[in-house]
Design an enzyme around this catalytic site. Structure first.
Site, short mmCIF file in Angstrom:
data_model
loop_
_atom_site.label_atom_id
_atom_site.label_comp_id
_atom_site.label_asym_id
_atom_site.label_seq_id
_atom_site.Cartn_x
_atom_site.Cartn_y
_atom_site.Cartn_z
CB SER A 253 -1.25 0.05 1.49
OG SER A 253 -0.02 0.39 2.15
CE LYS A 254 -2.38 4.05 -3.93
NZ LYS A 254 -3.60 3.15 -4.82
NE ARG A 255 1.58 6.32 5.25
CZ ARG A 255 2.49 7.14 5.75
NH1 ARG A 255 2.21 8.68 6.70
NH2 ARG A 255 3.79 7.23 5.66
N GLY A 257 4.90 2.84 2.44
CA GLY A 257 6.14 3.15 1.56
C GLY A 257 6.15 1.91 0.38
#
Length: 477
Positions: A253-255, A257
């Site tokens: 996921s973007k969160r 990293g």
RNA sequence: GCCCGCAUCGUCUAGCGGUCAGGACACCACCCUUUCAAGGUGGUAACCGGGGUUCGACUCCCCGUGCGGGUACCA
């Protein structure tokens, strides 16, 4: 089997850049379409105004284009089912929701978020599945009055009784008991559809034959099947592909990293290597081939050979594949590709560098570091021992003097003669060539490792090479 | 809480009742070698646990465990 009726789609929501997980889903859908000679459709699912991040739509198109995952219908290219952006199709969903309500397959609901939350809390406390209790279904006349008075309302799917099942192309037979499934909201109070309504309407209207999406959608599929049935439409085939996990075993996921795939381009990774690497994440050919060009992937790929277990992305594997894809590139293509890591160089210069470079790059960006001593001045690094280990001062002096002498005598054109002469000096001094040559590497490149030193000197030319050798000679005292 | 899914070397995987459980990455060793790479050869390393079914289970069934996902007026 070529089958032009095969139509797949990739339907990202513009809530962030693409990472390997989403791109792999796109790749599988693209490969399925290309393998069959069908069509690949791109559709933007921007029905959530809250999560929309401006600019990410352009990023998505750029990423797919860069990877070579071209689409036959969608943004920029248009197509018979234009528009391919859901926020531009609101009227269509609205119409379909009305039909559903008229036919009794859906109903209006005015329950407040607070009531819904309290209801779910009670259900949990009683160990029951959390799902809408259909309070509004039994009071539709009142709901109609409330709506007329301007109270916020949503349309909910009336989930039928029974069992939902389908034969998933990667999972096999899957079934759910409908009693466990919620009456999903189809139309939000802001008039926008939810994913569930929009995806079914669009997939049908756009004649999608194979819905290929990540496996987090498995629990929603019964809702979608119920919608197809309510509309009287034939459902498509479903293929739920497993998640891609990060090194922490968590879903990418973007969160946390997960990198934007475009960043890999800046780091010197090749689109073909990335495509190869992510294809291998969950798919295997069945024989022992593991290096594939995109074209070979198109020929070999089938959903049936997609594994159903989640996979952890291994950056080391990408590195390996990237090196292999670089080594297999034509010189002409490399000349082009190297322009970015070697800014300011001419094509001819890059062409000269390639034979030394090719086997030594993991990413194109390695060219910058490797070529630095040839394109600029060498940097003296205090941490580099000079003379190096296993070579004494006297031998180092001999190597450098011999090299200077040989170049003055015979120039740099005769590679073999120069090599032979230097080897002889090393052997005469009783030092292994591998150790003795390090002296020359440090003198010419500033480092004991790097591009082959004789070739490097040929590139630098006589004058510059002699200068570096005598500078090093001076440092030896 | 409820529902669903998944489970082979550290990682990606092959396997579809009988295999010395194969390959790739990574790692180690050796070879080649003007360094480093690349290349070659070899090596270490796996069937989550327990019950069944069967002459025989990595493979089929059940339970457990672990992990993942869903459970939203997000996708």
């Amino acid at each position: 089997m070529p089958d032009a009726r095969v139509r797949t789609r990739f339907a990202p929501s513009p809530t962030g850049a693409l990472h390997f997980g989403s791109v792999r889903t796109a790749l599988f859908a693209w490969l399925t379409a290309r393998h069959a000679g069908g069509a690949f459709i791109l559709r933007i699912e921007d029905t959530d105004q809250e999560r929309y991040i401006p600019g990410t739509e352009a990023l998505i198109l750029e990423t797919l284009s860069w990877l070579g995952l071209n689409w036959d219908e969608g943004p920029e290219v248009g197509g018979p089912h234009d528009p391919y952006i859901q926020s531009l199709r609101i009227a269509v969903y609205r119409e379909h929701a009305d039909t559903l309500v008229a036919d009794g397959n859906a109903y209006w609901c005015t329950c407040t978020p607070a009531r819904l939350a309290a209801m779910r809390e009670e259900q949990r406390a009683r160990s029951e599945p959390t799902r809408y209790d259909r309070r509004c279904l039994t009071r539709q006349a009142e709901v109609a009055v409330e709506r007329a008075n301007g109270i916020a309302a949503v349309v909910r799917l009336r989930m039928p009784d029974g069992v939902s099942e389908w034969d998933d192309l990667v999972r096999g037979h899957v079934s759910f008991n409908n009693a466990d499934i919620d009456d999903q909201v189809l139309l939000k109070s802001d008039g926008f559809p939810t994913y569930h309504l929009a995806v079914v309407v669009d997939d049908h209207l756009m004649e999608i034959s194979h819905v290929i999406r990540s496996d987090e959608w498995i629990p929603s599929t019964p809702k979608h099947l119920a919608l197809y049935a309510a509309f009287g439409w034939d459902p498509p085939r479903f293929a739920h592909v497993p998640a891609v996990l990060g090194p922490d075993h968590q879903k990418l996921s973007k969160r946390r990293g997960a990198r934007n795939v475009l960043e890999y381009g800046e780091l010197g990774y090749l689109p073909s290597a990335i495509v190869n690497a992510i294809a291998l994440l969950g798919w295997s050919s069945g024989d022992e081939q593991e290096v594939f060009t995109p074209q070979e992937l198109i020929e070999r790929f089938t959903l049936e050979r997609v594994n159903s277990a989640a996979a952890i992305f291994d950056p080391k594997r990408l590195d390996d594949l990237n090196g292999i894809h670089i080594r297999r590139m034509s010189t002409d293509d490399l000349v082009e590709a190297l322009e970015f890591p070697l800014p300011g160089t001419s094509k001819e210069t890059r062409r000269q560098l390639i034979p030394m470079l090719r086997e030594r790059m993991v990413t194109l960006a390695d060219a910058t570091r490797l070529c630095a001593p040839l394109l600029g001045e060498i940097k003296l690094d205090e941490s580099v021992e000079f003379p190096p280990k296993k070579v004494d001062q006297a031998t180092a002096v001999k190597m450098i003097d011999a090299c200077i002498e040989a170049i003055v005598d015979g120039g740099l054109d005769n590679h073999a003669a120069l090599l032979e002469r230097l080897r002889a000096v090393a052997e005469a001094a009783g030092v292994k060539p591998r150790d003795a040559f390090r002296v020359l590497y440090i003198a010419v490149l500033g480092s004991p490792t790097g591009l082959p030193v004789i070739e490097a000197m040929m590139f630098l030319g006589k004058e510059k090479s002699l200068q570096r050798l005598s500078d090093a000679r001076a440092r030896l005292g």
